[in-house]
Design an enzyme around this catalytic site. Structure first.
Site, PDB file in Angstrom:
ATOM      1  N   CYS A   1       0.796  -1.238  -0.408  1.00  0.00           N
ATOM      2  CA  CYS A   1       0.363   0.009   0.188  1.00  0.00           C
ATOM      3  C   CYS A   1       1.205   1.378  -0.155  1.00  0.00           C
ATOM      4  O   CYS A   1       1.110   2.142  -0.648  1.00  0.00           O
ATOM      5  CB  CYS A   1      -1.088   0.332   1.625  1.00  0.00           C
ATOM      6  SG  CYS A   1      -2.016  -1.442   1.609  1.00  0.00           S
TER       7      CYS A   1
ATOM      8  N   CYS B   1      14.595  -8.209  30.032  1.00  0.00           N
ATOM      9  CA  CYS B   1      15.226  -9.407  29.326  1.00  0.00           C
ATOM     10  C   CYS B   1      15.196  -9.159  28.163  1.00  0.00           C
ATOM     11  O   CYS B   1      15.785  -8.124  27.661  1.00  0.00           O
ATOM     12  CB  CYS B   1      14.113 -10.561  29.700  1.00  0.00           C
ATOM     13  SG  CYS B   1      12.572 -10.064  28.752  1.00  0.00           S
TER      14      CYS B   1
ATOM     15  N   CYS C   1      28.261 -20.666  -3.056  1.00  0.00           N
ATOM     16  CA  CYS C   1      27.508 -20.727  -3.731  1.00  0.00           C
ATOM     17  C   CYS C   1      26.440 -19.839  -4.778  1.00  0.00           C
ATOM     18  O   CYS C   1      27.477 -18.864  -4.826  1.00  0.00           O
ATOM     19  CB  CYS C   1      25.969 -22.182  -3.332  1.00  0.00           C
ATOM     20  SG  CYS C   1      25.107 -20.606  -2.022  1.00  0.00           S
TER      21      CYS C   1
ATOM     22  N   CYS D   1      25.071 -16.425  -3.790  1.00  0.00           N
ATOM     23  CA  CYS D   1      25.882 -15.627  -3.173  1.00  0.00           C
ATOM     24  C   CYS D   1      26.484 -15.417  -5.015  1.00  0.00           C
ATOM     25  O   CYS D   1      26.293 -14.080  -4.729  1.00  0.00           O
ATOM     26  CB  CYS D   1      27.507 -16.110  -2.740  1.00  0.00           C
ATOM     27  SG  CYS D   1      27.360 -16.880  -1.164  1.00  0.00           S
TER      28      CYS D   1
ATOM     29  N   CYS E   1       6.802 -31.201  16.658  1.00  0.00           N
ATOM     30  CA  CYS E   1       7.309 -29.353  16.466  1.00  0.00           C
ATOM     31  C   CYS E   1       9.043 -28.709  16.219  1.00  0.00           C
ATOM     32  O   CYS E   1       9.625 -28.411  15.855  1.00  0.00           O
ATOM     33  CB  CYS E   1       6.483 -28.444  18.053  1.00  0.00           C
ATOM     34  SG  CYS E   1       5.346 -28.207  18.102  1.00  0.00           S
TER      35      CYS E   1
ATOM     36  N   ASP F   1      -2.852 -22.594  34.813  1.00  0.00           N
ATOM     37  CA  ASP F   1      -3.402 -22.807  33.192  1.00  0.00           C
ATOM     38  C   ASP F   1      -4.063 -23.547  32.252  1.00  0.00           C
ATOM     39  O   ASP F   1      -4.235 -24.445  32.820  1.00  0.00           O
ATOM     40  CB  ASP F   1      -1.370 -22.618  32.246  1.00  0.00           C
ATOM     41  CG  ASP F   1      -1.468 -22.657  30.807  1.00  0.00           C
ATOM     42  OD1 ASP F   1      -1.795 -21.602  30.688  1.00  0.00           O
ATOM     43  OD2 ASP F   1      -0.876 -23.903  30.530  1.00  0.00           O
TER      44      ASP F   1
END
Length: 1499
Positions: free
Chosen positions: A22, A182, A288, A291, A502, A1044
């Protein structure tokens, strides 16, 4: 000069932009309009800043143009601001290739140039321009040959030159940033500030709490940067004033900005006049084709480059360029700046001295190093650090070999500095080639920080190029060797992983990335260990890659690399040269970090990197040298826990004391009897003193061997000495050590009591002998033996009991296997060889064979074989667990019936069992807060008891001399034959010694640790790992338990709840529909698809389904495919049904109905196998939108059913076969069966239970109603869970947080007690205080119950301990003398020993603890557990306390709801503990568009 053209700037607010396309559309469209000088659109600020010509455009026309494109636009201010132009004077050379008119037209074609006027002599051009769009340097580059006019007037500050040259320089800004907690904070700041225009680089350090920003001051100010950081929620302050950056990295964006985007016509004109030049660059660091393409696409985009050819084989680039527009040096830097910025570019000799602006003769040239001639050295110098050289012959051999290499001009090797200085030609060789050549000769070589140029005309350029480039991989031949040298390892904390797929997803995708060598993801620990090449990729980029896959990822700081340590005994060494031989060989071995061999002890201490080398390899290296190495055997028997040595020592001490104590006690009893007879005689016959003396001397034991020395005293002395010496030896040593450190403990009290008694008696005896007394003195020689007997007995029993408290831990340690069978596999898993090795020699990746009945030596996964495994001692799971290829196994568990081959994943101290042992050990040694109080008390205890004892002594002496009658009356065995003074002294001593004897800080000290030890041990046996005394003690104070949802209250995986068939079974049999739907979804990886396939397989009792072709998936809608080959499956099912029916008929014996009952039950069109023909079915599965899109009408009643399911927090999916809607499948994340009982039990224990979830309020309410929770926090982000817990704590409540330990870890750490549940082998969850090994919510109840029982036991122990001291000390001191309560010293010591033993025995009673059984609790709760109605549940959205309270219902409505819930619970065929959706609806639900349609509380 002020031009007559009026330029204005306006800010337009835009609505409706969604993405960068946009932004580009608006910029391109508006930018092409007549009179628009510049437009900059910001997606973040939702606005556009437009500079325009007020004669040609107005804000209204601009808004209209933007409206026409489909966006809403409003002008920010009614008065557009004027833009002040700048002016520059250009001198046109007489021999210019272009005419003055061509120069004017060329300049006017560029945006930002308003006007060009020529002087009358046509030698000077006056250019009016807008400095925010274009600068003086760019204008000069547009027209080759022009120069700043020296005759022009001085440039005023604020006009072009000021800005044009300052634009080239960058400024470094250092800010102090407060409020970061953190690494996500640092990422937030870097991400936000890095996006701002004018920011070139930003690095935020969490440790130093600072941000270093490199920015362009003409685009953004320091104040603005500070303001932006503060807007992100942090406090920022300037550390140092911004200073210009001399060495700024030349990145491509800046190059593109400063390079002129000349129009093509101008370029053509230029190229016609000025011929282009061709240059060849040498490029190192390409690996490769990608690059090559990267460099070609980036450089060819530069306006001054006409063509570029890059060769990967020749490591070269041939570039055709216009030298008037760009210099060789800028080209070189442009290539080096191509992502990933690891290319090294060298220049050929003949192009060394090309100037940056060849024809520029600016007066401003000299102050700006960027404009000086930048040349490349003809040769370069590199310094290589070399390790392993021992003498001059090494030096000569290196110099001889390297000097022969092509391109090396000279080499000098220094033995003292351990380095080599090499001068080389960069076009023929490079530092990496030279380094690897040195390594090939057997030395360790590494490049020093900066290669030094011999000719360094531009140190700045030189430095810069090396500063921005990490060493790159050079060529495939050196790759492997360099990898081992430069491979780094990092650990990434990964959140959001739910299952093995996962893990596979992360590992598969990251392995494809350049620079990543290997990756190992641990699902339970939520941790990925990545080995990478720091030259290509860095940890934060790795974390970003994982985040792009949809998981949370943060780099773990200070996560130890876990170097392996090996202790070996080496036999066969004879002299120092053997030691040197072993050490030097090992240090040259790749992967060995440190090695130390001691000839005297024959021991070798080796540190190694377990990623590169293993203990067996190290042993083999030493064996190859001709020595015999063997492992130093570790004590695996847990002997330090069973207290055997202490038990032996105290038993011996007790026996010695007892042997001498029995005669002493005999003598004492005899004397007491005789004394009482004398007292009677004295009472009845008033004897004179002379008669008493005569009677005394007539008694055998009172017979005097020497004057003043009786047989009794002599024997007592003889028996007392050995006890004092041998029995009390340990006490004396301990007391001495304590006093030496200025502390006083139990041993000091005992030594004081016995020594005073012994010394006092001995002195009295000597005095009596000196005085030749006729009557024998009364001595305390009987006290030490009796004291020592009781104390030794107490200590002995105490250690026996302590040994028992550590049994649980000892049992865990004894689970560890001592040996492992390692096998070598050939192709097709054929066994080639196997060998028995010590378990410490197993390396990661080894294949280990475990026979039936054997223990698993390490953690791993099964690669071959099927078996049942007993994991009860580790997980507490009573039933054996089936293991087949792909399953994980835990060290210490027992293989039952089949032989298994496993691949080791965690060995040594990393195994689950070792982690459990470590946790339990730490727990048993950690102190509960209540114990710290006891320790403090004991510190003051001993001195105060000594003080009480001294006070007692003097008090009785004073009382005796003031009022002798009291002593005479209450002193047992008093007779006239002893002088009054002696009686008083003796009585006072007896009282003070008894005070010392009875006081015991031991029992106080033992009260807590023994109970904590037994408590944690019992917990471990029940699958509850408690990390120390503090959580154990804190758990009983908990008032709120926060659960939880996903994975804790619910299973965390979707399951089919209900299938509604929408066609009659004669049209499409139900089994057939299930077979078709199951087959269709078998190709889907979506969690809902997996759930459907699993359900269909279960219903059809088949592991295989039909064939699925033409499979297509539309995310967010559904799937379409063709299904065949289901007839055989249905036929098999039909056969099974028939068999069952026949069996049933036989059982019931209804002969006459046999023919009917044998008919197929469900399948009407079943055929015989001979006539099975495969039919093709067209299948659609998905949501309403998918059906509508495919032309299928969803009826109202079906829509209502779907809506009802969605209201209950389920996902409803429609299935159509051959264009007919035939089924509705409801899928949900199911509640764990024990959840309702666990919540009810916790409430009955007086605790408040809260549900906290990131899911939507609809689902959360549905779950809460099923398990009986009334307070819910829905749509809470993981970071907000911490704030929520803190909020509850601020209300003065102690909070226990129960989570599955992945996204809940911050909240687990914040809670007073964090309980991680269902983590299986994940005992390494740092955040939690309590780890429940089994995925059972009843263990939450058990952990709180165990804590309460333990704390109760600790309190009972304190009562025991304090009663003895609080009651015993006053009795011993003679406070209760008036009621005739007097203690002898031996009675005091017996009482003291009893207090310690009773405390330990009281703790051992905890071993009887039984977990509250679900059956008992269910029985107790029968009829009281009810599902909550929506009106009873308060749901709070997000972090706000003011929740979306349920609508107020009238009394009538509540009654109706209540009765409806009751009736439902009566008639439900299953206990409705089944329903829920997953953590994030948009992730798992196909019905994204349909959530939130209906009211949360629709009844």
């Amino acid at each position: 000069m002020q031009p007559n053209i009026k330029q204005l700037t306006v800010i337009v607010f835009l609505v409706g932009m969604t993405c960068n396309s946009c932004v580009q559309t608006i910029e391109q469209h508006v930018g092409k309009m007549n009179g628009i000088h510049n437009i900059k659109v910001s997606l973040e600020d939702k606005n556009a800043v437009v500079i325009y010509d007020s004669k040609l455009q107005t804000p209204a026309t601009l808004q209209e143009a933007i409206y026409d494109m489909g966006f809403d636009a409003t002008s920010a201010d009614s008065n557009p601001q004027p833009v002040l132009p700048d002016t520059i004077f250009l001198a046109i050379p007489t021999q210019s290739a272009l005419t003055s008119k061509q120069i004017c037209s060329t300049l006017l074609k560029n945006k930002g140039i308003l006007d060009v006027k020529l002087s009358s002599d046509q030698k000077t051009a006056v250019v009016t321009f807008i400095s925010s769009i274009i600068n003086g340097k760019q204008i000069m580059q547009m027209v080759p040959g022009v120069d700043l006019s020296t005759s022009a007037p001085e440039v005023t500050p604020g006009t072009c030159e000021d800005s044009s040259w300052s634009q080239a320089s960058s400024v470094v800004l250092r800010l102090r940033v407060e409020g970061m907690t953190c690494h996500s904070c640092t990422s937030t700041i870097e991400g936000k500030i890095g996006k701002l225009q004018g920011i070139q680089r930003i690095k935020v350090s969490l440790d130093n709490r600072e941000a270093v920003v490199v920015y362009q001051p003409h685009l953004i100010t320091a104040e603005e940067i500070k303001h932006q950081i503060e807007a992100a929620g942090f406090t920022a302050s300037f550390k140092k004033q911004p200073r210009p950056l001399k060495l700024s990295a030349i990145d491509l964006e800046r190059l593109r900005n400063t390079q002129t985007k000349c129009s093509e016509t101008a370029l053509k004109e230029n190229s016609n006049v000025n011929d282009t030049k061709t240059i060849v660059f040498r490029i190192d660091g390409m690996h490769c084709r990608s690059c090559v393409l990267n460099i070609q696409s980036t450089i060819s985009a530069l306006p001054s480059v006409t063509s570029i050819v890059v060769s990967l084989e020749k490591k070269s680039a041939i570039i055709n360029y216009n030298p008037n527009l760009i210099s060789v040096d800028v080209l070189r830097k442009a290539i080096e700046a191509v992502s990933p910025e690891t290319f090294k570019v060298s220049l050929p000799d003949e192009y060394e001295n090309v100037a940056l602006f060849s024809t520029l003769a600016s007066p401003l040239k000299s102050p700006h190093p960027a404009l000086k001639d930048a040349s490349q050295p003809l040769t370069q110098v590199v310094v290589i650090n070399i390790e392993g050289m021992t003498c001059n012959s090494c030096v000569q051999s290196i110099e001889g070999v390297i000097s022969q290499k092509a391109g090396v001009k000279s080499i000098h090797v220094s033995l003292s500095n351990c380095n080599a200085t090499i001068e080389y030609d960069p076009l023929q060789t490079c530092p990496e080639d030279l380094r690897s050549s040195v390594e090939d000769m057997g030395f360790d070589a590494s490049l020093s920080e900066l290669p030094v140029g011999i000719a360094q005309p531009s140190a700045e350029v030189q430095l810069e190029s090396h500063k921005t480039e990490p060493p790159s991989k050079v060529s495939p031949t050196h790759l492997a060797r360099q990898e081992t040298k430069t491979i780094s390892k990092c650990y990434v904390q990964v959140t959001g992983m739910t299952c093995a797929s996962c893990v596979a997803n992360i590992e598969r995708n990251l392995r494809r990335e350049d620079g990543i060598h290997s990756i190992l993801v641990a699902l339970m620990a939520g941790k990925a260990e990545v080995r990478y090449n720091p030259a290509v990729i860095h940890p934060s980029a790795i974390a970003e890659l994982i985040r792009e896959l949809g998981f949370g990822a943060t780099v773990m700081e200070n996560c130890g690399e876990g170097d392996g340590i090996l202790e070996l005994v080496v036999r066969g060494m004879t002299c120092a040269s053997c030691v040197h031989k072993i050490e030097s060989t090992l240090m040259k071995t790749n992967g060995v970090l440190y090695c130390s061999v001691a000839l005297a002890t024959n021991k070798a201490h080796i540190k190694y990197d377990p990623e590169i080398i293993g203990p067996r390899d190290v042993i083999q290296v030493i064996k190859d040298l001709g020595f015999t190495p063997s492992l130093v055997k570790k004590d695996r028997s847990a002997s330090h826990l069973d207290h055997k040595q202490e038990i032996r020592q105290w038993k011996r001490s007790f026996v010695v004391s007892l042997v001498f104590c029995i005669p002493v006690m005999g003598l004492m009893i005899y004397m007491m009897v005789m004394d009482s007879q004398l007292a009677d005689a004295h009472a009845h016959h008033n004897m004179s003193n002379e008669e008493m003396e005569a009677l005394h001397s007539s008694m055998v034991l009172e017979y005097q061997l020497l004057p003043g020395l009786s047989v009794m005293n002599f024997l007592s002395f003889l028996l007392c000495v050995p006890v004092q010496m041998f029995g009390g030896w340990h006490f004396y040593i301990q007391a001495y050590k304590a006093l030496k450190h200025k502390t006083a403990n139990m041993d000091v009290l005992i030594v004081l009591a016995t020594s005073i008694a012994f010394v006092y008696s001995f002195v009295i005896l000597l005095v009596a002998m000196a005085e030749k007394a006729k009557v024998n003195p009364v001595t305390f020689f009987d006290t030490p033996p009796m004291l020592f007997v009781f104390i030794s007995l107490g200590r002995w029993l105490e250690h026996v009991a302590k040994g028992k408290t550590s049994e649980a831990l000892a049992r865990l340690i004894s689970l560890q296997a001592t040996e492992a069978t390692i096998v070598t596999l050939g192709p097709d898993n054929v066994l080639l060889s196997e060998e028995q090795v010590d378990v410490e020699l197993v390396q990661r990746g080894d294949i280990v064979k475990v026979i039936p009945g054997g223990k698993f030596p390490v953690d791993g996964h099964v690669i071959e074989g099927h078996s049942m495994v007993d994991e009860s001692l580790i997980t507490g799971e009573a039933m054996p667990v089936t293991k087949k290829p792909g399953n994980t196994v835990i060290a210490g568990s027992i293989n039952q019936n089949g032989s298994l081959l496993i691949s080791a994943t965690h060995v040594g101290a990393d195994t689950t069992l070792s982690q459990i042992v470590k946790l339990v050990e730490e727990a048993q040694t950690s102190k509960a807060p209540i114990q710290q109080f006891a320790d403090k008390l004991s510190g003051y205890f001993v001195p105060s008891i000594v003080a009480v004892s001294v006070v007692t002594l003097f008090a009785w002496i004073i009382i005796g001399f003031v009022d002798f009658e009291i002593v005479e009356k209450y002193f047992l065995g008093y007779n006239k034959s002893i002088s009054a003074a002696e009686v008083i002294i003796r009585f006072a001593f007896q009282a003070s010694i008894t005070v010392l004897c009875i006081a015991c800080p031991c029992s106080l000290g033992l009260a807590t640790p023994t109970a904590v030890m037994v408590g944690t041990g019992v917990g471990a046996q029940n699958g509850i790992l408690i990390k120390g005394g503090e959580p154990l003690e804190m758990a009983h104070k908990v008032k709120v338990v926060v659960f939880d949802k996903t994975g804790t209250i619910t299973h965390g995986t979707p399951e089919v709840m209900q299938v509604k068939f929408l066609v009659e079974s004669n049209q499409l049999p139900h089994n057939k529909m299930l077979a078709i739907v199951g087959t269709a979804e078998s190709n889907s990886e979506h969690p809902l698809g997996v759930a459907i396939t699993k359900y269909c397989k279960k219903e059809l009792e088949s592991e295989t389904l039909g064939t699925c072709t033409d499979f297509q998936v539309v995310p967010g809608c559904g799937i379409s495919c063709k299904v065949t080959n289901i007839e055989a499956l249905l036929y098999r099912k039909n056969e099974m049904v028939e068999e069952n029916n026949i069996k049933n008929v036989t059982l019931v014996k209804i002969e006459e109905n046999r023919d009917e009952s044998v008919q197929p039950a469900l399948i009407i069109d079943a055929e015989l196998p001979t006539t099975l023909t495969s039919q093709k079915y067209s299948v659609l599965i998905g949501n309403r939108e998918w059906m509508n899109r495919n032309g299928l009408l969803v009826k109202n009643e079906v829509d209502k059913a779907m809506t009802e399911h969605e209201r209950r927090g389920r996902t409803a999916v429609l299935a159509a076969v051959d264009g007919v809607l035939c089924g509705l499948i409801a899928i949900a994340d199911t509640v764990k069966p024990e959840a309702e009982l666990a919540v009810y039990t916790l409430k009955s224990m007086g605790l408040e239970v809260v549900l906290m979830t990131g899911d939507n309020s609809k689902t959360a309410r549905s779950i809460a109603s099923q398990v009986g929770i009334t307070k819910v926090f829905a749509e809470v982000l993981p970071s907000h869970k911490v704030a929520k817990v803190k909020q509850l704590q601020d209300e003065g409540k102690r909070v226990a947080m129960v989570g599955d330990g992945i996204n809940d870890s911050p909240a687990l750490a914040m809670a007073n007690v964090g309980i991680a549940i269902g983590t299986g082998t994940d005992v390494a969850i740092e955040a939690a205080d309590v780890v429940l090994i089994r995925d059972d919510l009843m263990d939450v109840v058990a952990s709180i119950d165990l804590s309460r029982k333990t704390v109760k036991r600790i309190r009972i122990n304190f009562v025991f301990a304090l009663i003895y001291n609080l009651i015993g000390v006053p009795i011993a001191a003679g406070v209760f003398l008036p009621i005739g309560l007097v203690l002898q010293p031996w009675m005091g010591s017996a009482a003291m020993a009893a207090s310690s033993v009773s405390v330990v025995l009281s703790s051992l009673l905890l071993k009887m603890y039984q977990k509250p059984s679900a059956e008992k609790l269910e029985f107790r709760a029968r009829g009281q557990m009810r599902h909550k109605s929506p009106s009873q549940i308060s749901v709070h959205i997000g972090i706000d306390e003011t929740g979306t309270g349920s609508p107020k219902l009238s009394l009538m409505d509540q009654i109706i709801n209540y009765s409806r819930a009751s009736i439902n619970s009566l008639f439900s065929d299953k206990r409705s503990v089944n329903s829920i959706v997953l953590n994030e609806p948009d992730k798992h639900s196909l019905l994204v568009g349909d959530f939130g349609e209906d009211d949360d509380t629709a009844l």
